[in-house]
Structures are given as C-alpha cells and as structure tokens.
Scaffold this active site. Structure first.
Site: not given
Length: 273
Positions: A15, A56
């Site tokens: 990540d 998002k």
C-alpha cells in the site's frame, strides 16, 4: 533474514499512504475534513478515518452516510446526501488530496533500504492504493526519483472493482510474473480494506500498526512518545489489524524483514495463507 537462504516469498504488494509514505496516514484526513468544511459540513478526524483504505469515491459515500454527517447535509441542502454529491466532491477532493499527498511524500524511515535489500534477493514489488490515478501521478514520479520502481501501481480507479475486491492485487501478481503463486506473495497494508484485497487474492498479509491509519500519529509524535505510551496506544491498532485478518502485525515497514521471517517459518511448518 539470511540473504543466502532461499526464500519462499517471491513478491510483495505494498500500500502507499500509512505503509510506505505519509507516516500516520495524515494527508487524506486533513483533505477530507477540509473538503466537507467547504460545504459547511463538519466532520472529525476520527470520522474521516473510519472508511480509510476504500477507494476515495466509496470513502466519500461512507462519510456522507454517517448519521451525523447525513443530518448536517439534510439541514444544509434540504435533501439527503446522494451519489452525485459524492462524485462532485471527489472532483473537488482530487487536487486537494494530490497536494496533501505530495506534502507528505517522504518514504517511511527504513523503507528504501529494505526495498533495495529484498529486490537484490530477487523479491518483486508492486503496489495498490485507495488513491485515484490523478492523486497518485505526481507521487509515483516523486517515488521514482527516489529510486522506487515497482512492477505496477494499481490505483483505485484503474480497476473495475477496487478494494476489498482482489482485482488490483491479481493485476500486481501478473505484473510480477507470479500469477497462481499468491501463496508466495505478501500484501502489506495499514487498513482493513487493503488487507482484505490481499486475503481475497490468497496472499499472506502483514498489517502496519504504528505508521498507519489505525494509530494515526505523526512520526514526530511516535518518536516523542515513551515506550510505555507506544505500547498502550498500539493495543487497539494491533487488534484492529488482527481482526481484519492480518497474518502478522508490525510497527512499520521498517520491521518487514521480521514479518517475512515469521511467515517463512509458517510456510516451513506447512501453513498456507
């Protein structure tokens, strides 16, 4: 790890925010608070952290669905929060978040040395992120300038189904030439959705507690805290990552070699992810 000992682990999928850059995963938090404040909606840092790790657009939808936020939205606009509102907010959020991400683009201490050491041992690297491609483009360029060259960066809008779906990790496996070998790959992440995509792909998973969203401290705060304060603060962070299915939990990516050694031992004992 003994560099002369053959490794079963052949690939690592990382990540970004909270894992290899942005200690504390602070960049997106401030941007989310500012985003909603621009529309006369108050959210707290704690609320902003709850959906962390999701793409998002899904993160914004989740925030808009929080009862306290949803009520503010109805009071302000006379209607419920809708998906089109989330889309409009995402368009506004991307440049804000890209700026914030660049402000916190330094690698987490210890990462580059470990990356180089493992790469020298033949381990491949790829990455996924809940950031969109617009947010990530300057960050990828900055990372390349510092010597980080993963086989692939999968942004949340690069795939049809992002986290917690495994699609992004599966693309990483292909880019690392490890398709069908997920049992030899580790997904490293600081959030539940990020760990979930690794688990769904059949990978080993390592949760990052101290540098990530689960704790939310800056590096300066971490350094300033006593050993006892760190230990106490990490208890819920570690528990969150373990509950999300992490096979191993470490403080930061600087401790990744220890996690790899423990996973290598598990493999030697006949365990699978």
């Amino acid at each position: 790890m003994n560099p002369n000992t053959p490794m079963n682990i052949k690939g690592i999928v990382l990540d970004w925010a909270g894992t290899i850059v942005d200690f504390g995963s602070l960049a997106p938090m401030g941007a989310f608070v500012e985003l909603f404040a621009r529309h006369q909606i108050e959210i707290t840092i704690a609320q902003a952290r709850v959906p962390m790790g999701l793409p998002k657009i899904d993160h914004i939808v989740a925030l808009g669905s929080l009862p306290a936020v949803a009520q503010q939205w109805r009071n302000q606009y006379g209607r419920s929060f809708q998906f089109k509102d989330a889309q409009n907010l995402l368009s506004e959020f991307e440049p804000m978040s890209a700026h914030a991400a660049m402000d916190r683009s330094d690698f987490i201490p210890g990462f580059m040395a470990i990356y180089r050491d493992l790469a020298a041992q033949g381990v491949s690297f790829a990455t996924t992120t809940g950031y969109t491609r617009k947010i990530m483009t300057p960050l990828i360029e900055r990372a390349a300038e510092q010597g980080f060259h993963p086989a692939l960066v999968v942004c949340c809008d690069d795939v049809l189904r992002s986290r917690p779906d495994p699609m992004g990790v599966l693309q990483c496996l292909a880019a690392m030439h490890l398709t069908g070998q997920s049992h030899q790959v580790i997904k490293v992440d600081d959030t539940a959705p990020g760990l979930a995509e690794g688990l769904a792909a059949g990978c080993w998973t390592v949760g990052v507690a101290a540098s990530g969203n689960a704790l939310g401290w800056s590096h300066a705060e971490w350094l300033k805290a006593s050993a006892a304060e760190r230990m106490q603060a990490l208890v819920p962070a570690v528990a969150t990552l373990q509950a999300a299915g992490a096979h191993e939990v470490i403080d930061s990516v600087a401790d990744l070699p220890m996690a790899i050694s423990r996973i290598e031992l598990r493999i030697a004992q006949g365990q699978n992810p």
